[in-house]
Design an enzyme around this catalytic site. Sequence first.
Site, PDB file in Angstrom:
ATOM      1  N   ASN A   1      82.755  88.714  22.052  1.00 12.12           N
ATOM      2  CA  ASN A   1      81.380  88.984  22.789  1.00 12.12           C
ATOM      3  C   ASN A   1      81.287  90.728  23.056  1.00 12.12           C
ATOM      4  O   ASN A   1      81.347  91.209  22.060  1.00 12.12           O
ATOM      5  CB  ASN A   1      81.154  88.218  23.988  1.00 12.12           C
ATOM      6  CG  ASN A   1      82.153  88.294  24.907  1.00 12.12           C
ATOM      7  OD1 ASN A   1      83.078  87.607  24.974  1.00 12.12           O
ATOM      8  ND2 ASN A   1      81.700  88.902  26.157  1.00 12.12           N
ATOM      9  N   ASP A   2      81.044  91.013  24.145  1.00 13.38           N
ATOM     10  CA  ASP A   2      80.374  92.373  24.276  1.00 13.38           C
ATOM     11  C   ASP A   2      81.227  93.540  23.436  1.00 13.38           C
ATOM     12  O   ASP A   2      82.401  93.595  23.627  1.00 13.38           O
ATOM     13  CB  ASP A   2      80.551  92.720  25.760  1.00 13.38           C
ATOM     14  CG  ASP A   2      79.939  92.038  26.641  1.00 13.38           C
ATOM     15  OD1 ASP A   2      79.606  90.903  26.293  1.00 13.38           O
ATOM     16  OD2 ASP A   2      80.049  92.025  27.749  1.00 13.38           O
TER      17      ASP A   2
ATOM     18  N   GLU B   1      73.755  93.333  34.027  1.00 16.92           N
ATOM     19  CA  GLU B   1      75.107  93.327  33.468  1.00 16.92           C
ATOM     20  C   GLU B   1      75.197  94.699  32.410  1.00 16.92           C
ATOM     21  O   GLU B   1      73.773  95.101  31.850  1.00 16.92           O
ATOM     22  CB  GLU B   1      75.482  92.193  32.683  1.00 16.92           C
ATOM     23  CG  GLU B   1      75.486  90.864  33.549  1.00 16.92           C
ATOM     24  CD  GLU B   1      76.301  89.934  32.656  1.00 16.92           C
ATOM     25  OE1 GLU B   1      77.347  89.203  32.812  1.00 16.92           O
ATOM     26  OE2 GLU B   1      75.549  89.382  31.677  1.00 16.92           O
TER      27      GLU B   1
END
Length: 646
Positions: A137-138, A316
């Site tokens: 992910n990120d 976030e």
Amino acid sequence: MASSSDLENPNAISSLPYSYAPLSDGEQPAGDEPTTGLHPKKATIFFVCAFLSVTFLVALFAGNEHVLPKDLSTNAAPSMAVTPAITTPLSRGVDKGVSEKSFRPFLGAENSYPWSSNMLDWQRTSFHFQPENNWMNDPNGPVFYQGWYHLFYQYHPDAPVWGKIVWGHAVSKDLINWRHLPIAMETDQWYDEQGVWTGSATILPDGQLVVIYTGSTNESVQVQNLAYPADPSDPLLINWVKYPGNPVLVPPPGIDNKDFRDPTTAWKTPEGKWRITIGSKINKTGISLVYDTEDFKTFELLDGVLHAVPGTGMWECVDFYPISKQAENGLDTSVDGPGVKHVVKASMDDDRNDYYAIGSYDAYKGKWTPDNPTLDVGIGLRYDYGIYYASKTFYDQNKQRRVLWSWIKETDTEASDISKGWASLMGVPRTILLDKKTQSNIIQWPVEEINALRTNATVFNNLVMEAGSLVPLYLPTASQLDIVAEFELDEQTVMRLNGADVAYDCATKGGAATRGALGPFGFSVLAHEGLIEHTPVYFYVAKGVDGNLKTFFCADQSRSSTATDVDKSIYGNIVPVLNGEKLSMRILVDHSIVESFAQEGRTCITSRVYPTKAIYNNARLFLFNNATAATVTASVSVWQMKSAEI
């Protein structure tokens, strides 16, 4: 009825159940650059597309699957179909204190499509970064260090689903071709036992590199930790040391233990200290906390916040960076002054989109104010109006530019991801600049290095498409493309039309099948003959009662696949078009991802698509004008894209 061979032959149109004037294949230049025009003998030819039956064209865009009932198989060896059981998607991440990491199919959709291994294999991209297998992910801590671009990323090394996250690591010389390296940081301390989560890198004036990252403790408390290279002379940064005094920050009073994450790159204050900001929330107000430090070991929480927006929920992956009002280059994060604006961006946990706003920063107070409060963070502009989340920029001192990375999630089922053995991509890295013409938005554009993958250019100049036209563009293959196009509406028609007080919305107005006087028109990518499957990327122009034009840029996934277990949303938004500008778009097609850019990057849309038929040699590219009144003239350059080394 046309045979399969007929459909492969651009001259065999008489047997098709409709007629159109076939386009020339275009000149194929010897090199990778497009030609400036067609062959001299063809240069004076007036390309005209014959009218299609309006009923037929609407049927195509409405998904009529009986136009060409013959099932054209993929040009790949037969393979065993995988039929996953019908299951309820699991929630992953929320109970640990991060955003939902599972795609939840629409109610009523059955995740039981019989995917073959060939179909799943086709979905893997060729020039977008992704790990060799399992979950990602990120993007974390992107940085240019001693001649190498480094990309760290959230990685689950044990499965293609979100789980106990570590930092994956890869390096590149050009942001396109990548070398995978060993895991940079593991979950090996009490303060990151539940996950080595998102963080950022900062290069100090003496060349030292430090990283601040969020750890999820053995009790799932979100804390901030310091790490640095074990050997600063190693350009590959293979080994990392975690500061023995970690954590360096814990949630302050009034902040929930699971609402304190994702520190930014640090920047210099007027007093010579370093400053970071961290996303959080108070009730439903999204906030960005501000901390100052001199050594990255002890921090001071400033009074108030950098910024807050009521009703936006948890922020976030906050990002904060300067953009120049005049220069055409990026700026180091610490740059400030009268010729500078500042961007605040936050990833909204509530709706999983990345919002940004442009404003002014008071370095002495540690406060940021949006230029336009109606376009504040979380309620205004987005980086991308498709699938695009948890993005992170860095200043590339090698080329004096600001580069944007983003996580592009899967929108199929977890069962399919497990079958194929991987999940998620990174978008092609983009440069960011202030739009000097509008002064109210940023411009995003693929990094220039991506052009090195272009090959076999095909050019079509001044193609005239009457209302209701569908034009196949014959290419060797259509799964890896870079498409650049300009469009002009017939001005006489535009002037003649009466305006209407009609609101348009890409997501709710029926996609490319909904016809208006001035649109839609654009491309259908990853299209199957007969448009049984296709993904239109298009403009829709609306003329208001005041006579002004509004232009919308949309991507329609509603007919992208015959599968029932994938996302088929329609994405898009308005795009500013200034007087005298032609409408322009660029589309990067790379198997299961389509990245689209309008007006040189004012509005961007990223799509994930999972066709079952329009794959391998059965993927096609069409140009269309589904307007009811306007003639559209298009000039198109299309490159095949080589595969990167990843």
